[in-house]
Design a protein around this motif. Structure first.
Motif, PDB file in Angstrom:
ATOM      1  N   GLY A 224       0.783  -1.230   0.000  1.00 10.06           N
ATOM      2  CA  GLY A 224       0.000   0.000   0.000  1.00 10.06           C
ATOM      3  C   GLY A 224       0.813   1.277   0.000  1.00 10.06           C
ATOM      4  N   VAL A 225       2.153   1.191  -0.126  1.00 11.92           N
ATOM      5  CA  VAL A 225       2.980   2.390  -0.201  1.00 11.92           C
ATOM      6  C   VAL A 225       2.689   3.085  -1.530  1.00 11.92           C
ATOM      7  N   GLU A 226       2.288   4.347  -1.474  1.00 11.40           N
ATOM      8  CA  GLU A 226       1.790   5.041  -2.656  1.00 11.40           C
ATOM      9  C   GLU A 226       2.833   5.089  -3.769  1.00 11.40           C
ATOM     10  N   GLY A 227       4.059   5.469  -3.421  1.00  9.29           N
ATOM     11  CA  GLY A 227       5.097   5.566  -4.436  1.00  9.29           C
ATOM     12  C   GLY A 227       5.427   4.226  -5.058  1.00  9.29           C
ATOM     13  N   ASN A 228       5.431   3.171  -4.241  1.00  2.75           N
ATOM     14  CA  ASN A 228       5.742   1.839  -4.753  1.00  2.75           C
ATOM     15  C   ASN A 228       4.633   1.320  -5.666  1.00  2.75           C
ATOM     16  N   GLU A 229       3.387   1.614  -5.305  1.00  2.00           N
ATOM     17  CA  GLU A 229       2.271   1.202  -6.158  1.00  2.00           C
ATOM     18  C   GLU A 229       2.320   1.935  -7.497  1.00  2.00           C
ATOM     19  N   ALA A 230       2.707   3.230  -7.464  1.00  4.78           N
ATOM     20  CA  ALA A 230       2.827   3.985  -8.712  1.00  4.78           C
ATOM     21  C   ALA A 230       3.949   3.432  -9.575  1.00  4.78           C
ATOM     22  N   ALA A 231       5.037   2.997  -8.940  1.00  2.00           N
ATOM     23  CA  ALA A 231       6.151   2.407  -9.688  1.00  2.00           C
ATOM     24  C   ALA A 231       5.742   1.099 -10.351  1.00  2.00           C
ATOM     25  N   ASP A 232       4.930   0.287  -9.663  1.00  3.78           N
ATOM     26  CA  ASP A 232       4.452  -0.970 -10.250  1.00  3.78           C
ATOM     27  C   ASP A 232       3.565  -0.708 -11.465  1.00  3.78           C
ATOM     28  N   LYS A 233       2.708   0.316 -11.366  1.00  5.35           N
ATOM     29  CA  LYS A 233       1.856   0.656 -12.505  1.00  5.35           C
ATOM     30  C   LYS A 233       2.700   1.132 -13.688  1.00  5.35           C
ATOM     31  N   ALA A 234       3.745   1.941 -13.396  1.00  4.47           N
ATOM     32  CA  ALA A 234       4.612   2.415 -14.471  1.00  4.47           C
ATOM     33  C   ALA A 234       5.370   1.262 -15.112  1.00  4.47           C
ATOM     34  N   ALA A 235       5.777   0.269 -14.313  1.00  5.20           N
ATOM     35  CA  ALA A 235       6.488  -0.894 -14.853  1.00  5.20           C
ATOM     36  C   ALA A 235       5.582  -1.712 -15.777  1.00  5.20           C
ATOM     37  N   ASN A 236       4.325  -1.893 -15.370  1.00  2.00           N
ATOM     38  CA  ASN A 236       3.385  -2.630 -16.218  1.00  2.00           C
ATOM     39  C   ASN A 236       3.099  -1.883 -17.512  1.00  2.00           C
ATOM     40  N   LYS A 237       3.036  -0.562 -17.424  1.00  2.00           N
ATOM     41  CA  LYS A 237       2.793   0.249 -18.616  1.00  2.00           C
ATOM     42  C   LYS A 237       3.962   0.150 -19.581  1.00  2.00           C
ATOM     43  N   ALA A 238       5.186   0.185 -19.034  1.00  2.00           N
ATOM     44  CA  ALA A 238       6.371   0.088 -19.889  1.00  2.00           C
ATOM     45  C   ALA A 238       6.476  -1.291 -20.529  1.00  2.00           C
ATOM     46  N   ALA A 239       6.115  -2.330 -19.778  1.00  2.00           N
ATOM     47  CA  ALA A 239       6.212  -3.692 -20.310  1.00  2.00           C
ATOM     48  C   ALA A 239       5.242  -3.924 -21.457  1.00  2.00           C
ATOM     49  N   SER A 240       4.092  -3.245 -21.419  1.00  2.00           N
ATOM     50  CA  SER A 240       3.087  -3.438 -22.469  1.00  2.00           C
ATOM     51  C   SER A 240       3.200  -2.414 -23.596  1.00  2.00           C
ATOM     52  N   ALA A 241       4.207  -1.554 -23.549  1.00  2.00           N
ATOM     53  CA  ALA A 241       4.364  -0.523 -24.575  1.00  2.00           C
ATOM     54  C   ALA A 241       4.755  -1.155 -25.910  1.00  2.00           C
ATOM     55  N   HIS A 242       4.178  -0.659 -27.011  1.00  2.00           N
ATOM     56  CA  HIS A 242       4.460  -1.187 -28.344  1.00  2.00           C
ATOM     57  C   HIS A 242       5.649  -0.432 -28.946  1.00  2.00           C
ATOM     58  N   LYS A 243       6.830  -0.788 -28.502  1.00  2.00           N
ATOM     59  CA  LYS A 243       8.051  -0.175 -29.014  1.00  2.00           C
ATOM     60  C   LYS A 243       9.207  -1.124 -28.786  1.00  2.00           C
ATOM     61  N   ALA A 244      10.336  -0.798 -29.402  1.00  2.00           N
ATOM     62  CA  ALA A 244      11.523  -1.635 -29.238  1.00  2.00           C
ATOM     63  C   ALA A 244      12.045  -1.526 -27.813  1.00  2.00           C
ATOM     64  N   PRO A 245      12.581  -2.605 -27.263  1.00  2.00           N
ATOM     65  CA  PRO A 245      13.097  -2.556 -25.892  1.00  2.00           C
ATOM     66  C   PRO A 245      14.238  -1.562 -25.739  1.00  2.00           C
ATOM     67  N   ASP A 246      14.237  -0.849 -24.605  1.00  2.00           N
ATOM     68  CA  ASP A 246      15.344   0.063 -24.285  1.00  2.00           C
ATOM     69  C   ASP A 246      16.525  -0.687 -23.685  1.00  2.00           C
ATOM     70  N   PHE A 247      16.270  -1.897 -23.206  1.00  2.00           N
ATOM     71  CA  PHE A 247      17.325  -2.682 -22.553  1.00  2.00           C
ATOM     72  C   PHE A 247      17.227  -4.113 -23.075  1.00  2.00           C
ATOM     73  N   ILE A 248      18.293  -4.570 -23.715  1.00  2.00           N
ATOM     74  CA  ILE A 248      18.336  -5.934 -24.248  1.00  2.00           C
ATOM     75  C   ILE A 248      19.554  -6.643 -23.673  1.00  2.00           C
ATOM     76  N   SER A 249      19.307  -7.573 -22.782  1.00  2.00           N
ATOM     77  CA  SER A 249      20.386  -8.363 -22.193  1.00  2.00           C
ATOM     78  C   SER A 249      19.779  -9.635 -21.639  1.00  2.00           C
ATOM     79  N   CYS A 250      20.023 -10.722 -22.339  1.00  2.00           N
ATOM     80  CA  CYS A 250      19.432 -11.997 -21.929  1.00  2.00           C
ATOM     81  C   CYS A 250      20.201 -12.559 -20.730  1.00  2.00           C
ATOM     82  N   PRO A 251      19.540 -12.774 -19.601  1.00  2.00           N
ATOM     83  CA  PRO A 251      20.236 -13.289 -18.414  1.00  2.00           C
ATOM     84  C   PRO A 251      20.554 -14.775 -18.534  1.00  2.00           C
ATOM     85  N   ILE A 252      21.549 -15.215 -17.790  1.00  2.00           N
ATOM     86  CA  ILE A 252      21.924 -16.634 -17.766  1.00  2.00           C
ATOM     87  C   ILE A 252      20.759 -17.484 -17.259  1.00  2.00           C
TER      88      ILE A 252
END
Length: 340
Positions: A224-252
């Motif tokens: 319920g931390v307001e800033g953390n909840e806003a960050a989660d919403k921004a992360a979901n929005k970025a993940a669903s954005a129709h554009k090329a990834p800004d960060f490409i690095s496949c983890p082990i």
């Protein structure tokens, strides 16, 4: 009996916690409301539910705890008028004043009013003695006004990478709900590429801005931390954005998962298409069923015989030309099997 003193104790049969009750009663049945001492760190009013009227409750801290409660704290909890948003939490030998408000002026007024009431109470109740207030906790809820930056990651990126990238794109005070990221940043010898980049950035900032410190703060996620909840919403929005990834690095970890999944499919196909082991495959259709079974039941010689149909039974020995016939010695007509 005259000259005799009896002390009784009430103990919880479930947990074995000792609750000390001090009371005084006359032969005619008249009594003074008892004092109940609870073996805990903070006092709750619910502990006195069902107790006789006038009962005093306190908690066992130090040797002077009950005396402190009788003289000071009990009167403080019952006779202090606190403004809205303020509350007093009592501990063994300490008292905590908690105040909350939506804006700073309201918080300041509430705290000052509460402290003034406590000061007046102390002057009238405990002469020439400091009040029992030990600590003050302030919580100011300010309106959230933050700039949001969206960074899209490749679909193979891990949660650990996402948290590190978010930290990399922030400065000054960084709040994160990722303990693993903070732990990785504490390790100066960590060789993770993103961790190394953050270490370089921190070193550059410290070298060029000696008075600029980067602070890291951990916040509990999904609480319920307001800033953390806003960050989660921004992360979901970025993940669903129709554009090329800004960060490409496949983890082990992603490579390992791909290899594990591919190996599992290949092994299952081979297991299913194998002509042998029909008895075992009738019991376990999937290889994962075997893993689940042996996690619940220990491996034993008898269990292995049952699952594979390979045993010392004459029917099995006859198949491998170890026995002359597969029949049971009891009648020499029925086959000797370990399982039917």
């Amino acid at each position: 009996m005259k000259g005799k003193k009896a002390f009784h104790k009430l103990s919880s049969a479930e947990r074995g916690a000792l609750i000390t009750i001090v009371t005084c009663m006359s032969a005619s049945g008249q009594f003074i409301p008892p004092l109940m001492m609870f073996p805990r760190k903070n006092m709750k009013a619910e502990l006195l539910n069902g107790a006789p009227p006038g009962t005093i409750g306190c908690i066992q801290g130090s040797a002077c705890g009950p005396i402190l409660w009788n003289i000071i704290i009990n009167d403080l909890l019952n006779n202090i008028a606190l403004p809205s948003g303020c509350a007093i939490q009592a501990y063994a030998d300490d008292v905590l004043l908690i105040a909350s408000a939506k804006d700073l002026p309201t918080l300041e007024y509430a705290v000052n009013t509460a402290l003034e009431n406590i000061r007046l109470w102390g002057n009238s109740t405990v002469a020439n003695t400091r009040t029992a207030l030990q600590a003050l906790l302030l919580w100011y809820t300010a309106p959230l006004n933050a700039h949001t930056k969206h960074v899209k990651l490749h679909h193979t990126s891990s949660v650990f990478q996402a948290e590190l990238v978010a930290i990399k794109h922030n400065k000054n005070i960084i709040h994160t709900d990722s303990l693993s990221s903070i732990s990785a940043l504490k390790q100066s010898n960590n060789t993770h590429p993103t961790v190394t980049d953050i270490h370089k950035t921190l070193h550059q900032i410290h070298s060029t801005h000696t008075h600029n410190n980067i602070l890291f703060s951990w916040v509990k996620g999904h609480s319920g931390v307001e800033g953390n909840e806003a960050a989660d919403k921004a992360a979901n929005k970025a993940a669903s954005a129709h554009k090329a990834p800004d960060f490409i690095s496949c983890p082990i970890s992603y490579i390992k998962k791909m290899i594990k999944d591919e190996t599992s499919v290949t092994s299952q196909t081979r297991y299913s298409n194998e002509s042998k082991g029909a008895h075992t495959k009738n019991i376990f259709f999937l290889l994962t069923d075997i893993d689940t079974f042996f996690k619940a039941i220990p491996v034993s010689f008898q269990m292995t015989q049952f699952l594979t149909a390979h045993s010392y039974a004459k029917h099995c020995l006859h198949r491998f030309h170890i026995s002359d016939d597969p029949f049971c010695p009891c009648d020499n007509t029925s086959k000797e099997l370990f399982s039917s």
